[in-house]
Design an enzyme around this catalytic site. Structure first.
Site, short mmCIF file in Angstrom:
data_model
loop_
_atom_site.label_atom_id
_atom_site.label_comp_id
_atom_site.label_asym_id
_atom_site.label_seq_id
_atom_site.Cartn_x
_atom_site.Cartn_y
_atom_site.Cartn_z
N GLY A 88 -69.63 -26.48 -87.06
CA GLY A 88 -69.98 -27.30 -85.89
C GLY A 88 -70.64 -26.49 -84.78
O GLY A 88 -71.41 -27.04 -83.98
N ALA B 214 -66.07 -26.65 -85.79
CA ALA B 214 -65.18 -27.70 -85.33
C ALA B 214 -63.77 -27.14 -85.47
O ALA B 214 -63.54 -26.17 -86.21
CB ALA B 214 -65.35 -28.93 -86.20
N GLU C 130 -74.14 -26.39 -85.67
CA GLU C 130 -74.65 -27.75 -85.49
C GLU C 130 -74.87 -28.08 -84.02
O GLU C 130 -75.87 -28.72 -83.65
CB GLU C 130 -73.69 -28.75 -86.15
CG GLU C 130 -73.64 -28.58 -87.66
CD GLU C 130 -72.58 -29.43 -88.31
OE1 GLU C 130 -71.37 -29.14 -88.12
OE2 GLU C 130 -72.93 -30.39 -89.02
N GLU D 70 -68.65 -24.81 -94.25
CA GLU D 70 -67.67 -25.89 -94.50
C GLU D 70 -67.28 -26.00 -95.97
O GLU D 70 -66.18 -26.40 -96.30
CB GLU D 70 -68.23 -27.24 -94.02
CG GLU D 70 -68.37 -27.37 -92.52
CD GLU D 70 -69.72 -26.94 -91.99
OE1 GLU D 70 -70.44 -26.18 -92.67
OE2 GLU D 70 -70.06 -27.37 -90.87
C1 HXC Z 1 -59.80 -23.55 -85.28
C2 HXC Z 1 -60.33 -21.32 -85.25
C3 HXC Z 1 -61.60 -21.59 -85.81
C4 HXC Z 1 -61.93 -22.95 -86.09
C5 HXC Z 1 -61.43 -19.47 -85.52
N1 HXC Z 1 -60.27 -20.00 -85.09
N2 HXC Z 1 -62.25 -20.43 -85.96
N3 HXC Z 1 -59.45 -22.29 -85.00
N4 HXC Z 1 -60.98 -23.89 -85.82
N5 HXC Z 1 -63.10 -23.32 -86.58
C6 HXC Z 1 -59.12 -19.30 -84.54
C7 HXC Z 1 -58.36 -18.53 -85.61
O1 HXC Z 1 -57.48 -19.39 -86.30
C8 HXC Z 1 -57.63 -17.51 -84.77
O2 HXC Z 1 -56.51 -18.13 -84.16
C9 HXC Z 1 -58.63 -17.20 -83.66
O3 HXC Z 1 -59.52 -18.31 -83.62
C10 HXC Z 1 -59.43 -15.94 -83.93
O4 HXC Z 1 -60.02 -16.04 -85.23
P1 HXC Z 1 -59.88 -14.92 -86.36
O5 HXC Z 1 -60.13 -15.59 -87.65
O6 HXC Z 1 -58.59 -14.19 -86.21
O7 HXC Z 1 -61.08 -13.95 -85.94
P2 HXC Z 1 -61.92 -12.99 -86.92
O8 HXC Z 1 -61.01 -12.32 -87.92
O9 HXC Z 1 -62.74 -12.13 -86.02
O10 HXC Z 1 -62.88 -13.95 -87.75
C11 HXC Z 1 -63.90 -14.71 -87.10
C12 HXC Z 1 -64.43 -15.84 -88.04
C13 HXC Z 1 -63.24 -16.68 -88.56
C14 HXC Z 1 -65.18 -15.20 -89.21
C15 HXC Z 1 -65.42 -16.67 -87.22
O11 HXC Z 1 -62.46 -17.09 -87.42
C16 HXC Z 1 -63.65 -17.90 -89.31
O12 HXC Z 1 -64.05 -17.83 -90.45
N6 HXC Z 1 -63.47 -19.08 -88.68
C17 HXC Z 1 -63.71 -20.37 -89.30
C18 HXC Z 1 -65.18 -20.60 -89.46
C19 HXC Z 1 -65.44 -21.96 -90.11
O13 HXC Z 1 -65.02 -22.20 -91.25
N7 HXC Z 1 -66.09 -22.87 -89.39
C20 HXC Z 1 -66.39 -24.16 -89.87
C21 HXC Z 1 -65.32 -25.10 -89.45
S1 HXC Z 1 -65.57 -26.73 -90.10
P3 HXC Z 1 -55.03 -17.46 -84.23
O14 HXC Z 1 -54.17 -18.52 -83.61
O15 HXC Z 1 -54.76 -17.18 -85.65
O16 HXC Z 1 -55.20 -16.23 -83.40
C22 HXC Z 1 -66.78 -27.38 -89.16
C23 HXC Z 1 -67.39 -28.68 -89.48
C24 HXC Z 1 -66.48 -29.52 -90.21
O17 HXC Z 1 -67.22 -26.83 -88.22
C25 HXC Z 1 -67.15 -30.74 -90.65
C26 HXC Z 1 -66.31 -31.41 -91.66
C27 HXC Z 1 -65.65 -32.64 -91.19
#
Ligand code: HXC
Length: 257
Positions: free
Chosen positions: A108, A65, A111, A131
């Site tokens: 997400g 998400a 999911e 998360e």
């Molecule tokens: C918003 C995101 C994002 C996310 C990545 N980006 N994931 N933006 N929401 N979930 C953005 C980064 O900020 C970055 O933007 C660009 O995408 C590229 O990501 P990087 O991190 O630079 O890439 P990389 O180093 O290759 O790492 C890839 C990754 C990492 C390991 C997938 O992006 C990551 O850990 N993302 C988050 C994963 C996560 O935690 N997902 C769960 C979310 S919560 P910029 O602008 O900096 O270039 C969820 C449910 C929530 O899904 C439910 C609770 C209510």
């Protein structure tokens, strides 16, 4: 119809939906949800369309998400808006939907893949529910669907540590139906979708509904549900056609009736 966050292509009876927010690794924001619900509703309504494939990019199916969208939200906003509640509508899509996953399917993203009817994984796929590392939990059904798919031990370890699993581990655990080379992923998903699209449409919907009943109910209730739908299919022309075609040693011609 063109979308900001999706690419949509119809190839014969198959709708291919590509998540398209490369700048955010296909993070699922509200705009994407609204657009996806719109596409899926049109897909369900269109009698020419029989199966859908949802995919992302080579690097990410979806990295979760959209964290930037959620960051400032408080409990009251989330609760009052029933944040993520709209995803339930996606799961009510009546026709078959395949997730074709390459790269990251996290939070997400994992999911969403699990909300589809089955997951075809590229050998590059990585699944996780990270998360907890953000101080939250799955919020789009992941704790429930992951546990039903892979069992308590692996689901618990994944949600408590945020550890990602690769395609091979996901296949061993039963999360994905099979693994294909990344370069072939979309072609293979489209081929599989075309096979499903070639089946009697009412039977395809009924088969989907009854497997979902296994996922969502107890055994006795699920078996009962299956039997009722099985009986109902004997009220269709396609049952007569399918069985006559078998006896006549020819392919069935489906009317969808
Ligand atoms: C918003 C995101 C994002 C996310 C990545 N980006 N994931 N933006 N929401 N979930 C953005 C980064 O900020 C970055 O933007 C660009 O995408 C590229 O990501 P990087 O991190 O630079 O890439 P990389 O180093 O290759 O790492 C890839 C990754 C990492 C390991 C997938 O992006 C990551 O850990 N993302 C988050 C994963 C996560 O935690 N997902 C769960 C979310 S919560 P910029 O602008 O900096 O270039 C969820 C449910 C929530 O899904 C439910 C609770 C209510």
């Amino acid at each position: 119809m063109s979308y900001e966050t999706l690419l949509v292509e119809r190839r014969d009876a198959v709708t291919l939906v590509t998540l398209n927010r490369p700048e955010a690794l296909n993070a699922l924001n509200s705009r994407l949800l609204t657009e996806l619900l719109d596409v899926m509703a049109a897909f369900d309504r269109d009698p020419e369309q029989r199966c859908a494939v949802i995919t992302g990019s080579a690097k990410a199916f979806a990295a979760g998400a959209d964290i930037k969208e959620m960051q400032a939200q408080g409990f009251a906003d989330m609760y009052a808006d029933d944040f993520f509640g709209g995803w339930d509508r996606f799961t009510r899509t009546r026709k078959p939907v395949i997730a074709a996953v390459a790269g990251y399917a996290l939070g997400g993203g994992c999911e969403l893949a699990m909300m589809c009817d089955f997951i075809l994984a590229a050998d590059t796929a990585k699944f996780g529910q990270p998360e907890i590392k953000l101080g939250v939990s799955p919020g789009m059904g992941g704790s429930q669907r992951l546990t039903r798919a892979v069992g308590k031990a692996k689901a618990m370890e994944m949600v408590l540590t945020g550890r990602m699993i690769d395609a091979a581990e996901a296949e061993r655990a039963g999360l994905v139906s099979r693994i294909v080379p990344a370069d072939d992923l979309v072609d293979e998903a489209m081929k599989t979708a075309a096979t499903i699209a070639g089946m009697a449409p009412l039977a395809a919907q009924a088969n989907k509904e009854m497997v979902n009943a296994a996922f969502e109910s107890g055994l006795a209730q699920g078996v009962q549900f299956e039997r009722r739908l099985f009986h109902a299919l004997f009220g269709t022309q396609d049952q007569k056609e399918g069985m006559s075609a078998f006896v006549d040693k020819r392919p069935g011609k489906w009317s969808g009736r």
